[in-house]
Design a protein around this motif. Structure first.
Motif, PDB file in Angstrom:
ATOM      1  N   PRO A 199       0.798  -1.226   0.000  1.00  0.00           N
ATOM      2  CA  PRO A 199       0.000   0.000   0.000  1.00  0.00           C
ATOM      3  C   PRO A 199       0.830   1.275   0.000  1.00  0.00           C
ATOM      4  N   HIS A 200       2.171   1.138   0.173  1.00  0.00           N
ATOM      5  CA  HIS A 200       3.031   2.317   0.179  1.00  0.00           C
ATOM      6  C   HIS A 200       4.385   1.936  -0.427  1.00  0.00           C
ATOM      7  N   PRO A 201       5.047   2.852  -1.158  1.00  0.00           N
ATOM      8  CA  PRO A 201       6.341   2.515  -1.763  1.00  0.00           C
ATOM      9  C   PRO A 201       7.408   2.105  -0.753  1.00  0.00           C
ATOM     10  N   ARG A 202       7.397   2.713   0.420  1.00  0.00           N
ATOM     11  CA  ARG A 202       8.408   2.378   1.424  1.00  0.00           C
ATOM     12  C   ARG A 202       8.181   0.977   1.977  1.00  0.00           C
ATOM     13  N   LEU A 203       6.919   0.577   2.065  1.00  0.00           N
ATOM     14  CA  LEU A 203       6.625  -0.792   2.491  1.00  0.00           C
ATOM     15  C   LEU A 203       7.063  -1.798   1.424  1.00  0.00           C
ATOM     16  N   LYS A 204       6.960  -1.396   0.150  1.00  0.00           N
ATOM     17  CA  LYS A 204       7.430  -2.258  -0.937  1.00  0.00           C
ATOM     18  C   LYS A 204       8.939  -2.451  -0.854  1.00  0.00           C
ATOM     19  N   GLN A 205       9.652  -1.365  -0.591  1.00  0.00           N
ATOM     20  CA  GLN A 205      11.102  -1.471  -0.439  1.00  0.00           C
ATOM     21  C   GLN A 205      11.482  -2.336   0.761  1.00  0.00           C
ATOM     22  N   GLU A 206      10.685  -2.225   1.817  1.00  0.00           N
ATOM     23  CA  GLU A 206      10.958  -3.019   3.020  1.00  0.00           C
ATOM     24  C   GLU A 206      10.778  -4.513   2.742  1.00  0.00           C
ATOM     25  N   ALA A 207       9.760  -4.853   1.949  1.00  0.00           N
ATOM     26  CA  ALA A 207       9.526  -6.275   1.637  1.00  0.00           C
ATOM     27  C   ALA A 207      10.657  -6.826   0.770  1.00  0.00           C
ATOM     28  N   ILE A 208      11.137  -6.015  -0.186  1.00  0.00           N
ATOM     29  CA  ILE A 208      12.243  -6.478  -1.041  1.00  0.00           C
ATOM     30  C   ILE A 208      13.520  -6.650  -0.206  1.00  0.00           C
ATOM     31  N   ARG A 209      13.717  -5.772   0.750  1.00  0.00           N
ATOM     32  CA  ARG A 209      14.902  -5.870   1.618  1.00  0.00           C
ATOM     33  C   ARG A 209      14.874  -7.155   2.426  1.00  0.00           C
ATOM     34  N   ILE A 210      13.683  -7.516   2.907  1.00  0.00           N
ATOM     35  CA  ILE A 210      13.559  -8.744   3.705  1.00  0.00           C
ATOM     36  C   ILE A 210      13.838  -9.968   2.843  1.00  0.00           C
ATOM     37  N   ALA A 211      13.341  -9.958   1.583  1.00  0.00           N
ATOM     38  CA  ALA A 211      13.541 -11.111   0.705  1.00  0.00           C
ATOM     39  C   ALA A 211      15.015 -11.318   0.386  1.00  0.00           C
ATOM     40  N   LYS A 212      15.759 -10.225   0.274  1.00  0.00           N
ATOM     41  CA  LYS A 212      17.191 -10.342  -0.025  1.00  0.00           C
ATOM     42  C   LYS A 212      17.976 -10.953   1.133  1.00  0.00           C
ATOM     43  N   LYS A 213      17.419 -10.923   2.353  1.00  0.00           N
ATOM     44  CA  LYS A 213      18.084 -11.494   3.528  1.00  0.00           C
ATOM     45  C   LYS A 213      17.843 -12.992   3.670  1.00  0.00           C
ATOM     46  N   LEU A 214      17.000 -13.594   2.786  1.00  0.00           N
ATOM     47  CA  LEU A 214      16.745 -15.033   2.880  1.00  0.00           C
ATOM     48  C   LEU A 214      18.020 -15.804   2.579  1.00  0.00           C
ATOM     49  N   PRO A 215      18.236 -16.908   3.279  1.00  0.00           N
ATOM     50  CA  PRO A 215      19.482 -17.676   3.073  1.00  0.00           C
ATOM     51  C   PRO A 215      19.401 -18.501   1.781  1.00  0.00           C
ATOM     52  N   LYS A 216      20.544 -18.989   1.350  1.00  0.00           N
ATOM     53  CA  LYS A 216      20.594 -19.874   0.184  1.00  0.00           C
ATOM     54  C   LYS A 216      20.000 -21.223   0.566  1.00  0.00           C
ATOM     55  N   MET A 217      19.176 -21.760  -0.320  1.00  0.00           N
ATOM     56  CA  MET A 217      18.476 -23.011  -0.036  1.00  0.00           C
ATOM     57  C   MET A 217      18.905 -24.094  -1.021  1.00  0.00           C
ATOM     58  N   GLU A 218      18.460 -25.291  -0.735  1.00  0.00           N
ATOM     59  CA  GLU A 218      18.641 -26.388  -1.686  1.00  0.00           C
ATOM     60  C   GLU A 218      17.577 -26.246  -2.770  1.00  0.00           C
ATOM     61  N   PRO A 219      17.940 -26.166  -4.053  1.00  0.00           N
ATOM     62  CA  PRO A 219      16.947 -25.876  -5.089  1.00  0.00           C
ATOM     63  C   PRO A 219      15.902 -26.980  -5.219  1.00  0.00           C
ATOM     64  N   GLY A 220      14.752 -26.576  -5.709  1.00  0.00           N
ATOM     65  CA  GLY A 220      13.692 -27.544  -5.994  1.00  0.00           C
ATOM     66  C   GLY A 220      14.010 -28.339  -7.262  1.00  0.00           C
ATOM     67  N   LYS A 221      13.421 -29.519  -7.374  1.00  0.00           N
ATOM     68  CA  LYS A 221      13.695 -30.401  -8.506  1.00  0.00           C
ATOM     69  C   LYS A 221      12.380 -30.891  -9.131  1.00  0.00           C
ATOM     70  N   GLN A 222      12.435 -30.962 -10.452  1.00  0.00           N
ATOM     71  CA  GLN A 222      11.313 -31.503 -11.219  1.00  0.00           C
ATOM     72  C   GLN A 222      11.882 -32.599 -12.128  1.00  0.00           C
TER      73      GLN A 222
END
Length: 240
Positions: A199-222
């Motif tokens: 609902p606000h640009p600053r909240l959008k930036q905050e969500a992107i910042r949080i996603a960048k802090k996610l750790p590296k995972m084991e990739p999914g497989k198909q």
């Protein structure tokens, strides 16, 4: 001098006699006419008339005039001369070769090499239908347990790093607010293609910042191969 008439020559004296004679004559003629009998005219036996008598038809004979041939008619062409070949003379014969294949001849068939086509895999697979879900660090167990563990770790990561005071500082209207965070877990397990709607640009930036802090995972497989997995993470918070 007066002319003297003979009284015997005066016809007036015989007028009555003439009248009587005329009357008698008329009566006689009338009597004769009445007494005269008339008979029907009889015709002799004409015999039976043959209505189907042969009728002679006129026959018109058409005589066809035969036109005589023209006098100066060229003679018919002379027949071609036929050459007689003696038996001793050799005559070249045309030999027609058969196009049929002899059964004895071997037919060489080239072997066709079968090339295995690699099945194209879809690189981006939704998280809901992925065969092997990405594995968050520390998650173990079955596929269902790994999936539940991944969702739990994601929620804990948001609660730890999201700045809840920022929503109150932006002057938003009170109530429940929601941010949609969308990203992909790449073939190497890193977070890629981060997008957010807030609902606000600053909240959008905050969500992107949080996603960048996610750790590296084991990739999914198909089908046993690593693929990119799309993941949607909703963030819900209250504004007082």
């Amino acid at each position: 001098m007066e002319i003297k008439k003979n009284p015997k020559s005066n016809l007036e004296n015989y007028s009555k006699l003439f009248v009587q004679l005329g009357l008698v004559l008329a009566l006689f003629i009338t009597y004769v006419a009445i007494e005269n009998k008339t008979y029907d005219k009889e015709y002799g036996d004409l015999g039976q008339s043959n209505m189907s008598a042969d009728v002679e038809e006129e026959t018109i004979e058409i005589q066809q005039e035969i036109t005589p041939p023209p006098k100066n008619t060229p003679p018919p062409p002379a027949p071609e001369k036929i050459e007689v070949v003696e038996d001793e003379q050799e005559v070249e014969e045309t030999i027609i070769e058969s196009t049929e294949t002899d059964e004895a001849e071997a037919v060489v068939v080239e072997e066709i090499e079968e090339v295995e086509e690699e099945e194209d895999l879809v690189e981006d697979v939704p998280f809901s239908i992925i065969e092997d879900v990405p594995v968050f660090p520390g998650c173990k167990g079955t596929k269902a347990q790994k999936k539940a563990c991944l969702n739990q770790k994601m929620n804990k990561h948001i609660q730890r790093y999201f700045d809840a005071d920022l929503a109150n500082e932006l002057g938003l209207s009170p109530g429940k607010k929601r941010i949609y965070l969308v990203f992909k877990i790449g073939k190497t397990g890193n977070i890629e293609d981060i997008q957010a709607r807030a609902p606000h640009p600053r909240l959008k930036q905050e969500a992107i910042r949080i996603a960048k802090k996610l750790p590296k995972m084991e990739p999914g497989k198909q089908r046993g191969r690593p693929v990119r997995v799309g993941y949607t993470l909703p963030i819900t918070f209250n504004v007082e």
